[in-house]
Design a protein around this motif. Structure first.
Motif, PDB file in Angstrom:
ATOM      1  N   PHE A 111       0.831  -1.202   0.000  1.00 23.22           N
ATOM      2  CA  PHE A 111       0.000   0.000   0.000  1.00 23.22           C
ATOM      3  C   PHE A 111       0.870   1.259   0.000  1.00 23.22           C
ATOM      4  N   MET A 112       1.955   1.226   0.769  1.00 18.96           N
ATOM      5  CA  MET A 112       2.845   2.381   0.828  1.00 18.96           C
ATOM      6  C   MET A 112       3.509   2.648  -0.520  1.00 18.96           C
ATOM      7  N   GLU A 113       3.944   1.578  -1.197  1.00 21.27           N
ATOM      8  CA  GLU A 113       4.595   1.765  -2.497  1.00 21.27           C
ATOM      9  C   GLU A 113       3.635   2.404  -3.494  1.00 21.27           C
ATOM     10  N   SER A 114       2.393   1.926  -3.491  1.00 23.46           N
ATOM     11  CA  SER A 114       1.395   2.514  -4.371  1.00 23.46           C
ATOM     12  C   SER A 114       1.173   3.985  -4.027  1.00 23.46           C
ATOM     13  N   GLY A 115       1.153   4.303  -2.717  1.00 22.61           N
ATOM     14  CA  GLY A 115       0.986   5.690  -2.295  1.00 22.61           C
ATOM     15  C   GLY A 115       2.146   6.578  -2.704  1.00 22.61           C
ATOM     16  N   VAL A 116       3.370   6.038  -2.649  1.00 23.50           N
ATOM     17  CA  VAL A 116       4.539   6.806  -3.078  1.00 23.50           C
ATOM     18  C   VAL A 116       4.456   7.124  -4.563  1.00 23.50           C
ATOM     19  N   PHE A 117       3.974   6.186  -5.362  1.00 24.30           N
ATOM     20  CA  PHE A 117       3.823   6.441  -6.791  1.00 24.30           C
ATOM     21  C   PHE A 117       2.844   7.592  -7.036  1.00 24.30           C
ATOM     22  N   VAL A 118       1.788   7.672  -6.230  1.00 20.47           N
ATOM     23  CA  VAL A 118       0.848   8.787  -6.342  1.00 20.47           C
ATOM     24  C   VAL A 118       1.552  10.105  -6.019  1.00 20.47           C
ATOM     25  N   ALA A 119       2.337  10.106  -4.936  1.00 17.52           N
ATOM     26  CA  ALA A 119       3.060  11.315  -4.538  1.00 17.52           C
ATOM     27  C   ALA A 119       4.049  11.748  -5.620  1.00 17.52           C
ATOM     28  N   MET A 120       4.720  10.779  -6.231  1.00 14.35           N
ATOM     29  CA  MET A 120       5.686  11.095  -7.288  1.00 14.35           C
ATOM     30  C   MET A 120       4.982  11.645  -8.523  1.00 14.35           C
ATOM     31  N   CYS A 243       9.845  12.263 -16.604  1.00 13.28           N
ATOM     32  CA  CYS A 243       8.789  11.343 -16.175  1.00 13.28           C
ATOM     33  C   CYS A 243       9.077   9.900 -16.583  1.00 13.28           C
ATOM     34  N   GLY A 244      10.105   9.687 -17.422  1.00 14.34           N
ATOM     35  CA  GLY A 244      10.346   8.364 -17.988  1.00 14.34           C
ATOM     36  C   GLY A 244      10.584   7.287 -16.949  1.00 14.34           C
ATOM     37  N   SER A 245      11.461   7.550 -15.971  1.00 13.52           N
ATOM     38  CA  SER A 245      11.776   6.538 -14.967  1.00 13.52           C
ATOM     39  C   SER A 245      10.557   6.248 -14.092  1.00 13.52           C
ATOM     40  N   HIS A 246       9.791   7.293 -13.793  1.00 10.96           N
ATOM     41  CA  HIS A 246       8.587   7.102 -12.977  1.00 10.96           C
ATOM     42  C   HIS A 246       7.570   6.236 -13.701  1.00 10.96           C
ATOM     43  N   ILE A 247       7.374   6.488 -14.989  1.00 10.42           N
ATOM     44  CA  ILE A 247       6.420   5.692 -15.774  1.00 10.42           C
ATOM     45  C   ILE A 247       6.856   4.233 -15.823  1.00 10.42           C
ATOM     46  N   CYS A 248       8.155   3.986 -16.030  1.00 11.22           N
ATOM     47  CA  CYS A 248       8.670   2.605 -16.072  1.00 11.22           C
ATOM     48  C   CYS A 248       8.413   1.890 -14.750  1.00 11.22           C
TER      49      CYS A 248
END
Length: 315
Positions: A111-120, A243-248
């Motif tokens: 859940f935390m990892e998914s939340g970090v992706f939202v923050a990023m 945004c490339g690394s975040h999307i990957c």
């Protein structure tokens, strides 16, 4: 072992089988798993070290990245050492409370990892769509609050899973046909109905992933609208490359999670060992690839890694 005076009773230990049907190949399976853990451990530690020591990286984007790699590091460490103990030493026993702790960490950190992706995603949206106010909107206190909110959400949603398991009475069977303590695999051993457990897990997973993915998609839709309006090709590629690394990383995480869900729900004819391997890879692959993806695709981190390696060689 179902109950004593109306109080649910639990086995003192569970037995983790590893990968059912492939016990003879545990040693060989352990080699790629161990390699993945080594890459995960050192890769994430290097990223954390670089972000901590390099003052030019003390920005929201890298703070969120440090949250991501720290989450990955704890997640892989919560699962893989015990898995390797099963593969190498046939150490299959795990105490009931230790099983609950592992189950809690698996859910909470996911859940935390998914939340970090939202923050990023929010950070990238502000950086590209409102760059002049980026430092004001995402100041250090705001980043700290977002990190605490992500942590609190993960804990708040995961604690009930442990209580739902703890309230169940268990029968004589204490063999978990899995390589770690997954909620559904543990609940299957109960002597009572587990409908509440199943409904809670599926509802929370659906709501969390649904909200997070929707927010990420909307953020990138607005980012793309701004990026495609940029006048020069160079500015376009520069904005999009951030945004490339975040999307990957997002694609790796959610595609594996979706594949695991689909094989588990609709793959009744798929052998159990395939389900177990896929579930293991869902927990182990993203933590391994995230530092690689960010190390290769983030120019500042890549140049700092090359500088660090070059300095060590010159010495």
């Amino acid at each position: 072992m179902s109950s004593v005076n109306g109080t649910p009773t639990h086995p003192s230990i569970f037995i983790l089988t590893g990968i059912p049907g492939l016990e003879y190949a545990h040693i060989w399976i352990s080699l790629p798993f161990c390699t993945m853990y080594i890459i995960t451990f050192f890769g994430n530690c290097i990223i954390l070290y670089i972000i901590k020591t390099e003052r030019t990286l003390h920005h929201p984007m890298y703070y969120f990245l440090s949250m991501l790699v720290a989450t990955d590091l704890v997640l892989s460490s919560a699962v893989l050492p015990k898995m390797l103990a099963i593969f190498w030493f046939n150490s299959k026993e795990i105490y009931f409370d230790a099983c609950l702790i592992q189950l809690f960490f698996v859910h909470c950190l996911a859940f935390m990892e998914s939340g970090v992706f939202v923050a990023m995603a929010f950070d990238r949206y502000v950086a590209i769509c409102n760059p002049l106010r980026h430092s004001v909107i995402l100041s250090n206190p705001v980043v700290t609050r977002i990190g605490l909110l992500i942590l609190i959400r993960g804990v708040f949603l995961s604690v009930p899973v442990c209580f739902l398991v703890k309230r169940l009475p268990f029968c004589s069977n204490n063999v978990i046909r899995f390589s770690y303590c997954g909620h559904e695999m543990v609940a299957k051993l109960a002597c009572a109905a587990t409908l509440i457990n199943t409904l809670y897990e599926q509802t929370i997973a659906f709501l969390v992933v649904g909200f997070d993915v929707t927010f990420i998609v909307l953020s990138y839709v607005m980012i793309l609208r701004v990026v495609f309006r940029l006048p020069s090709t160079r500015a376009f590629f520069k904005a999009f490359s951030t945004c490339g690394s975040h999307i990957c990383a997002i694609l790796i995480f959610y595609i594996l999670a979706l594949f695991t869900f689909l094989t588990h729900r609709f793959g009744q004819n798929i052998p159990l060992h395939v389900h177990v391997i896929v579930a293991n890879l869902t927990l182990l692959v993203p933590p391994m690839f995230n530092p690689i993806v960010y190390g290769l695709k983030t120019k500042k981190i890549r140049s700092l890694i090359f500088t660090m390696v070059h300095c060590k060689r010159s010495k």
